[in-house]
Design an enzyme around this catalytic site. Sequence first.
Site, mmCIF file in Angstrom:
data_model
loop_
_atom_site.group_PDB
_atom_site.id
_atom_site.type_symbol
_atom_site.label_atom_id
_atom_site.label_comp_id
_atom_site.label_asym_id
_atom_site.label_seq_id
_atom_site.Cartn_x
_atom_site.Cartn_y
_atom_site.Cartn_z
ATOM 1 N N LYS A 195 0.854 -1.181 0.000
ATOM 2 C CA LYS A 195 0.000 0.000 0.000
ATOM 3 C C LYS A 195 0.893 1.235 0.000
ATOM 4 O O LYS A 195 1.908 1.275 0.702
ATOM 5 C CB LYS A 195 -0.905 -0.009 1.236
ATOM 6 C CG LYS A 195 -1.929 1.108 1.297
ATOM 7 C CD LYS A 195 -2.767 0.995 2.573
ATOM 8 C CE LYS A 195 -3.764 2.135 2.689
ATOM 9 N NZ LYS A 195 -4.516 2.075 3.967
ATOM 10 N N ARG A 235 6.471 2.082 6.782
ATOM 11 C CA ARG A 235 5.880 1.683 8.052
ATOM 12 C C ARG A 235 6.550 0.390 8.509
ATOM 13 O O ARG A 235 6.669 -0.564 7.758
ATOM 14 C CB ARG A 235 4.381 1.430 7.900
ATOM 15 C CG ARG A 235 3.732 0.984 9.203
ATOM 16 C CD ARG A 235 2.420 0.281 8.974
ATOM 17 N NE ARG A 235 1.805 -0.110 10.252
ATOM 18 C CZ ARG A 235 0.886 -1.047 10.372
ATOM 19 N NH1 ARG A 235 0.469 -1.706 9.308
ATOM 20 N NH2 ARG A 235 0.383 -1.342 11.558
ATOM 21 N N ASP A 253 5.609 1.712 14.420
ATOM 22 C CA ASP A 253 4.343 1.788 15.160
ATOM 23 C C ASP A 253 4.568 1.916 16.662
ATOM 24 O O ASP A 253 3.725 2.451 17.383
ATOM 25 C CB ASP A 253 3.516 0.521 14.915
ATOM 26 C CG ASP A 253 2.730 0.569 13.615
ATOM 27 O OD1 ASP A 253 3.064 1.410 12.760
ATOM 28 O OD2 ASP A 253 1.795 -0.232 13.460
ATOM 29 N N HIS A 264 -8.245 4.549 18.699
ATOM 30 C CA HIS A 264 -8.085 4.031 17.338
ATOM 31 C C HIS A 264 -8.944 2.779 17.244
ATOM 32 O O HIS A 264 -8.562 1.706 17.712
ATOM 33 C CB HIS A 264 -6.610 3.722 17.068
ATOM 34 C CG HIS A 264 -6.346 3.167 15.698
ATOM 35 N ND1 HIS A 264 -5.712 3.902 14.714
ATOM 36 C CD2 HIS A 264 -6.612 1.958 15.144
ATOM 37 C CE1 HIS A 264 -5.607 3.160 13.618
ATOM 38 N NE2 HIS A 264 -6.154 1.974 13.864
ATOM 39 N N ASP A 314 -17.047 -7.508 11.402
ATOM 40 C CA ASP A 314 -17.299 -6.160 10.885
ATOM 41 C C ASP A 314 -18.379 -5.475 11.719
ATOM 42 O O ASP A 314 -19.489 -6.000 11.854
ATOM 43 C CB ASP A 314 -17.728 -6.246 9.420
ATOM 44 C CG ASP A 314 -17.723 -4.898 8.723
ATOM 45 O OD1 ASP A 314 -18.342 -3.945 9.253
ATOM 46 O OD2 ASP A 314 -17.109 -4.786 7.648
ATOM 47 N N ARG A 374 -20.260 -3.052 11.061
ATOM 48 C CA ARG A 374 -21.493 -2.772 10.321
ATOM 49 C C ARG A 374 -22.448 -3.960 10.387
ATOM 50 O O ARG A 374 -23.661 -3.780 10.543
ATOM 51 C CB ARG A 374 -21.158 -2.421 8.866
ATOM 52 C CG ARG A 374 -20.465 -1.063 8.725
ATOM 53 C CD ARG A 374 -19.836 -0.889 7.368
ATOM 54 N NE ARG A 374 -18.716 -1.821 7.171
ATOM 55 C CZ ARG A 374 -17.861 -1.744 6.155
ATOM 56 N NH1 ARG A 374 -17.982 -0.785 5.263
ATOM 57 N NH2 ARG A 374 -16.874 -2.621 6.038
ATOM 58 N N GLY A 385 -14.110 4.209 14.549
ATOM 59 C CA GLY A 385 -14.103 5.491 15.242
ATOM 60 C C GLY A 385 -14.505 6.656 14.359
ATOM 61 O O GLY A 385 -15.137 7.609 14.813
#
Length: 395
Positions: free
Chosen positions: A15, A90, A147, A207, A284, A286, A332
């Site tokens: 990414k 990262r 991190d 987070h 998830d 949702r 969040g």
Amino acid sequence: MSKTIAINAGSSSLKWQLYQMPNEEVIAKGIVERIGLKDSIFTIKYGEGQKYEVIVDIDNHEVAVKMLLDQLIDLNILGSYDEITGVGHRVVAGGEEFKDSVVITDEVLEKIEALSELAPLHNPANAMGIKAFKHILPEIISVAVFDTSFHTTMPEHNYLYSVPREYYEKFAARKYGAHGTSHRYVSQRAAEMLGRPIEDLKIITCHLGNGASITAVDGGKSVDTSMGFTPLAGVTMGTRSGDVDASLLPYLMTKLGLTDVQDMVDILNKKSGLLGLTNGLSSDMRDIQSNLDKPEVQTAYNIFIDRIRKYIGSYVTVMNGVDAIVFTAGIGENAVGVRKDIIDGMTWFGCEIDDDKNNVHGEEAVISTDDSKIKLLLVPTDEELMIARDVERLK
């Protein structure tokens, strides 16, 4: 002006975001998925909603990087490789070694690989991304952004476990935390939104995504965080259990007929949390919210909310107060009801959420009432921007 690329390399993915620096403009972004597998997916988003996507076999990270850079040139996003003046990576685990982001040398890369035992799923993949870019862009500065670095300011009494001290001294067994780059960004941005110096603020950052962590930020420094030796600890997450009694592991191993402790850890990492509590329905949020008529799903949701409240409450005590609570990451930033349910259970210390202001998704907002003693904020995280900023700082 220089161009900086921020990289998050996974075991089978890459990414990235390309920035024009120092004005922090996102020029292009994308992801390479299924690296090393058949039918890899290569995506670039750029310009005014333009998108380039192709499905092609990509054998390894170096092939992915070469393809990415060449395609950026073909799309006239880059004129040449020389326009890239910095690459930021990262890296999940920096241990006690790396207290800040650092320019990557051969020695640093060796240490990143040696720290893989702290993040076996992540550090080896992060190292692959570093090697791929350094091979193709050997003269360009590469920076590792960890991190864990933000949490190296935790005092000893907050990062040590109550086990024989020699285990820390010999094996570095301690709390390291995670999501540090996100917690650093949103706490700094919250201070800017409030128009106050971060040195004067006590902030609790939440987070909340498939992985979730809570951090106490006092004067701009992390003083405690919910994740531990690994990202398995803390609040209930999508597939991770969060905190459990360690004695539960051998008990369940016996009941399940397991002989390898790693198999039990895998269950806690991949089959627990919301997924486990709902008997495999979903990890998830949702899906959880749309199935609250099922008793086991409602209970899972209640546990998720409860664990977050407990950590927030404990961090008010850790810092002897709090000025602001910040919500970020997928849940969040987007789950209006989750934010409301968390705060509605904590009015005792002066938190009041404004339902109208809270009815927002994925954009910066102050969501507390005007009378709330504690400011409540929604701040979309931007770890890639923090990586790009650190590259600029260390050039």
